[in-house]
Design an enzyme around this catalytic site. Structure first.
Site, mmCIF file in Angstrom:
data_model
loop_
_atom_site.group_PDB
_atom_site.id
_atom_site.type_symbol
_atom_site.label_atom_id
_atom_site.label_comp_id
_atom_site.label_asym_id
_atom_site.label_seq_id
_atom_site.Cartn_x
_atom_site.Cartn_y
_atom_site.Cartn_z
ATOM 1 N N GLU A 1 -3.832 -9.634 3.829
ATOM 2 C CA GLU A 1 -4.375 -9.498 5.219
ATOM 3 C C GLU A 1 -5.507 -10.492 5.432
ATOM 4 O O GLU A 1 -5.453 -10.853 6.670
ATOM 5 C CB GLU A 1 -5.037 -8.275 5.056
ATOM 6 C CG GLU A 1 -3.964 -7.169 5.483
ATOM 7 C CD GLU A 1 -3.439 -6.459 4.176
ATOM 8 O OE1 GLU A 1 -2.799 -5.401 4.025
ATOM 9 O OE2 GLU A 1 -3.481 -7.301 3.213
ATOM 10 N N GLU B 1 0.799 -1.344 0.146
ATOM 11 C CA GLU B 1 0.040 0.009 0.006
ATOM 12 C C GLU B 1 0.843 1.366 0.124
ATOM 13 O O GLU B 1 0.677 2.179 -0.736
ATOM 14 C CB GLU B 1 -1.081 0.023 1.279
ATOM 15 C CG GLU B 1 -2.096 -0.953 1.031
ATOM 16 C CD GLU B 1 -2.887 -1.354 2.181
ATOM 17 O OE1 GLU B 1 -4.214 -0.971 2.076
ATOM 18 O OE2 GLU B 1 -2.401 -1.524 3.588
#
Length: 258
Positions: free
Chosen positions: A134, A114
């Site tokens: 995740e 990210e």
């Protein structure tokens, strides 16, 4: 300012280094604060034309959020602090007036990918991996990955990485447009120098105006709001507790959907 985030300015190039190689450059709240300060400093330095962001060592660019720091949050603190803080700081990076390039000299996973997605471009070392895994520990990307990844590689491929927690090698990342060039580990390579050279030769004013104009075409959905809700919900689940424990003990997780 933390010595875990370093800044070096050489001529017109600023290099920001995530300096926690023993923890695969995972990111703590204190490191986020330091990153924000450095990004603000660079943004106001008119002598800087190009910003390079890299990880220390040769194993990882960054594996994202420090798991101990993240798992210490409850639902409310994740929604109000941890996730919005990451959004704010990554947005500051994305809004730098200068061109920014993430040097993926190792694995870029979770919040590390990210972070790279908040840069304008990414160059990748062959053999490194990228992904948003995740869901494999029972949570969800929370620092802008859902929107920015769709912008870069499209919705279908973004779903593949996010919903299955899949990681891909840098060669695949290059084919998908996630990495702009590949290198073998030496940033003096001709391909890297050829890539960055044009950015230093054009009008800085025109370049920065152009970057602002093109920002209007980026994903403008409510992904940040949705990520905050999704992340805050996930930290309260049994699946998240199981995922974190499994990760720490290097075993397969036994998710029950609770």
């Amino acid at each position: 300012m933390s010595n875990l985030i370093l800044l070096e300015i050489n001529n017109s190039v600023a290099t920001i280094t995530i300096n926690r190689p023993e923890k695969r450059n995972s990111i703590t709240p204190e490191m986020l604060e330091s990153l924000e300060q450095i990004v603000s400093q660079v943004a106001n330095d008119k002598s800087v034309r190009l910003v390079l962001l890299q990880g220390s060592g040769d194993k990882a660019f960054s594996t994202g959020a420090d798991l101990n720091a993240f798992s210490a949050h409850d639902r409310d603190s994740a929604r109000r602090n941890w996730i919005p803080d990451g959004h704010r700081i990554y947005r500051r990076l994305a809004q730098l007036p200068q061109v920014s390039i993430a040097i993926l000299n190792g694995d870029a996973l979770g919040g590390g990918l990210e972070l790279a997605l908040a840069c304008d471009f990414r160059v990748g070392k062959r053999g490194a991996r990228v992904g948003l895994p995740e869901v494999s520990i029972g949570t969800f990307p929370g620092w802008g990955g859902t929107g920015r990844l769709v912008d870069v590689i499209g919705l279908n491929r973004a779903k593949q990485l996010i919903l299955a927690g899949t990681t891909i090698d840098m060669e695949t990342a290059f084919q998908w447009g996630l990495a702009n060039i590949l290198f073998y580990g030496d940033l003096s390579e001709e391909s890297f120098q050829q890539f960055i050279s044009p950015f230093l030769k054009v009008s800085p004013i025109a370049q920065q105006i152009g970057k602002q104009v093109m920002a209007a075409f980026e994903n403008k959905t409510n992904s940040e709001v949705l990520e905050a809700l999704a992340g805050s919900l996930s930290v309260t689940t049994n699946d998240f507790k199981e995922g974190v424990d499994a990760f720490k003990n290097k075993r397969s997780a036994n998710f029950e959907g609770k």
